[in-house]
Enzyme design. Structure first.
Site, PDB file in Angstrom:
ATOM      1  N   LYS A 243      50.748  41.259  57.649  1.00 56.89           N
ATOM      2  CA  LYS A 243      50.047  40.252  56.966  1.00 56.89           C
ATOM      3  C   LYS A 243      50.352  40.056  55.423  1.00 56.89           C
ATOM      4  CE  LYS A 243      46.481  38.162  55.378  1.00 56.89           C
ATOM      5  NZ  LYS A 243      47.212  37.181  54.650  1.00 56.89           N
TER       6      LYS A 243
ATOM      7  N   GLU B  22      43.241  50.431  49.120  1.00 57.36           N
ATOM      8  CA  GLU B  22      43.607  50.423  47.679  1.00 57.36           C
ATOM      9  C   GLU B  22      43.130  49.068  47.329  1.00 57.36           C
ATOM     10  OE1 GLU B  22      44.855  53.037  45.910  1.00 57.36           O
ATOM     11  OE2 GLU B  22      45.388  54.260  47.691  1.00 57.36           O
TER      12      GLU B  22
ATOM     13  N   CYS C  10      46.861  46.628  39.469  1.00 58.67           N
ATOM     14  CA  CYS C  10      45.756  47.310  39.666  1.00 58.67           C
ATOM     15  C   CYS C  10      45.655  48.787  38.711  1.00 58.67           C
ATOM     16  CB  CYS C  10      45.799  47.781  40.983  1.00 58.67           C
ATOM     17  SG  CYS C  10      47.514  48.477  41.571  1.00 58.67           S
TER      18      CYS C  10
ATOM     19  N   GLU D  56      36.976  44.083  37.470  1.00 59.41           N
ATOM     20  CA  GLU D  56      38.205  43.947  37.232  1.00 59.41           C
ATOM     21  C   GLU D  56      38.470  42.378  36.818  1.00 59.41           C
ATOM     22  OE1 GLU D  56      40.722  43.710  40.732  1.00 59.41           O
ATOM     23  OE2 GLU D  56      41.941  45.397  39.685  1.00 59.41           O
TER      24      GLU D  56
END
Ligand code: NAD
Length: 478
Positions: free
Chosen positions: A172, A247, A281, A380
């Site tokens: 997905k 992750e 990231c 973030e």
């Protein structure tokens, strides 16, 4: 307008629900329509992966090697075309797009080889006459859920080891970047992989995430994305004892000491903080700078930033492409306001800029006079926004670098072997870089972080086997 369908049990299957894939460099440019799978179709994909699993695991390493090798070869042969598609849908520059596609091809080639290297162990037993064999087996049908910022490399580094070690897959991809995922699926579909072994279900995570996560036939989930979604994956998988790997986000520090090569430090900062529009990231969003080099570093960094060309991802000479979409741009702008309110000084950039075509263009933003406790240094942003934190020395720099909920990547710029050695040892990040940007990694070595950035075994390289296989211990009486 071409419609791209889902791939379930070896068939391309349409859907009443479709979404347009929009180019963030030119929002009038629609790349294609992509079918959104419904819950029934997810169910069919899971069943197909379930049925195909035993035969695929027993298929033999030569067949799996050949499939992965063929996939890798086609991806590499089409890197210009696929890189163009990737940059057109995600907004990273063409060089970055082609680089990412190349990486994806290399990963398939690497894991083709790994099918042949799935070694076990043979040990004597403590009981006379017995021997013990330790071998690795497939885990079973897997769900692979990926984000939009690396739309072909991240799927590659999950799908390739999954298939290499005999697992079947329901994939997905992210809603925002279905084009690269679909193109990769099309290549896999023609590679000789049997029906049901690999399935693609495009669709909204909020809608088709739950049926994927909660189905008992899915034995493991490999997820990359935000911390919030990671939590949902963890809860669903824990509740039914399914294996999972996460992750997630980062707030990666780059330490700059006064004995660094200043030009290299500035290059590391620009690359780490702003390339790929800061949407990595591993981006270095916290620049932790020793006071004695602070002013010189900031001046040189601003000079370098002034020369960056922000524009159409596909245009020659573009250094920084657009932000991926309106909601990410809004989030960046919101954090810039938060930073100002918290008392940091926005030294340059951050503003939305117009280009010939309508797109989500934003100038890279640099804050100074920031404190590590501020939200802009703890949360973030995932955009071209970085801040400088002034520190007295290496002790304070290390403390500051580690004072975060995340632990993905960290860097230091220094000419001191002693400082570099201490940094490598004391940094709490999973990946540490000396005189190199925090972003940019090799494909044959482990990738992953600590604390809130990652959960489960490492991805990539030989270490990927730990997630995609299960260990069997067999005792034999001679
Ligand atoms: P996201 O969490 O919004 O989406 C990631 C994937 O999860 C998408 O495919 C999405 O459709 C799916 N999803 C959403 N809700 C779901 C649900 N309820 N159940 C199941 N699946 C669901 O993340 P994003 O915005 O696509 O990506 C950006 C994030 O990814 C950033 O936080 C970034 O740091 C992270 N990221 C991490 C790494 C890493 O290796 N650590 C690499 C790249 C990106």
């Amino acid at each position: 307008m071409s419609v791209h369908n889902n791939f379930i049990a070896g068939e391309w299957i349409g859907s009443a629900d479709q979404i347009a894939n929009i180019n963030p460099s030119d929002t009038k440019d629609i790349i294609g329509e992509y079918a959104q799978a419904n819950r029934d179709q997810v169910e069919q994909a899971i069943e197909a992966a379930h049925i195909a699993a035993p035969d695929w695991e027993r298929s033999g390493i030569q067949q799996r090697f050949e499939c992965l090798d063929v996939i890798g070869s086609e991806v590499l042969a089409r890197k210009q075309e696929l890189g163009t598609l990737l940059s057109r849908e995600e907004g990273k520059t063409l060089a970055e797009g082609i680089g990412e596609v190349t990486r994806a091809g290399q990963i398939f080639k690497f894991f083709a080889g790994e099918t042949l290297r799935n070694a076990g162990e043979l040990l004597p037993s403590v009981r006379p006459g017995l021997s013990v064999e330790i071998s690795r087996e497939a885990v079973g049908p897997l769900a692979i859920i990926t984000p939009w910022n690396f739309p072909i490399a991240i799927p590659a580094w999950k799908i390739a080891p999954a298939l290499a070690f005999g697992n079947t897959v329901v994939f997905k991809p992210a809603e925002l970047t279905p084009g690269s995922a679909w193109a990769l699926c099309d290549i896999i579909a023609r590679s000789g992989v049997p029906e049901g072994v690999f399935n693609l279900v495009m669709g909204r995570g909020a809608e088709i995430g739950a049926p994927l996560l909660n189905d008992r036939r899915i034995r493991a989930v490999s997820f990359t994305g935000s911390t919030q979604t990671g939590r949902i994956v963890a809860e669903a998988c824990s509740a039914r004892n399914a294996r999972f790997q996460l992750e997630m986000g980062g707030k990666n520090p780059l330490i700059v000491l006064n004995d660094c090569d200043l030009e290299n430090a500035v290059n590391c900062a620009v690359n780490g903080a702003y390339f790929s529009t800061g949407q990595r990231c591993t981006a270095s969003s916290r620049l932790i700078v020793e006071a004695s080099v602070h002013d010189a570093f900031v001046a040189a960094l601003v000079r370098k930033m002034d020369g960056l060309v922000i524009g159409d991802a596909l245009a020659d000479g573009t250094d920084i492409g657009p932000v991926a979409d309106q909601s990410q741009l809004n989030k960046n702008l919101e954090y810039i306001e938060i930073g100002k309110q918290e008392g940091a000084e926005l030294l340059t950039g951050g503003d939305v800029v117009e280009r010939d075509k309508p797109g989500f263009y934003q100038k890279p933003a640099l804050f100074i006079e920031s404190d590590n406790a501020m939200r802009i240094n703890q949360e973030e942003v995932f955009g071209p926004v970085a801040s400088v934190i002034k520190v007295a020395d290496l002790d304070e720099a290390l403390h500051c670098a580690n004072d975060t909920q995340f632990g993905l990547s960290a860097g230091i710029c220094t000419s001191s072997l002693r400082s570099a050695a201490r940094f490598k040892q004391e940094s709490q990040a999973g990946m540490v870089m000396v005189n190199a940007p925090t972003a940019g990694v090799d494909y044959h070595v482990p990738f992953g972080g600590t604390k809130g950035s990652s959960f489960g075994p490492r991805e990539q390289g030989g270490y990927a086997r730990d997630f995609y296989t299960t260990v069997k211990t067999a005792y034999t009486q001679a």
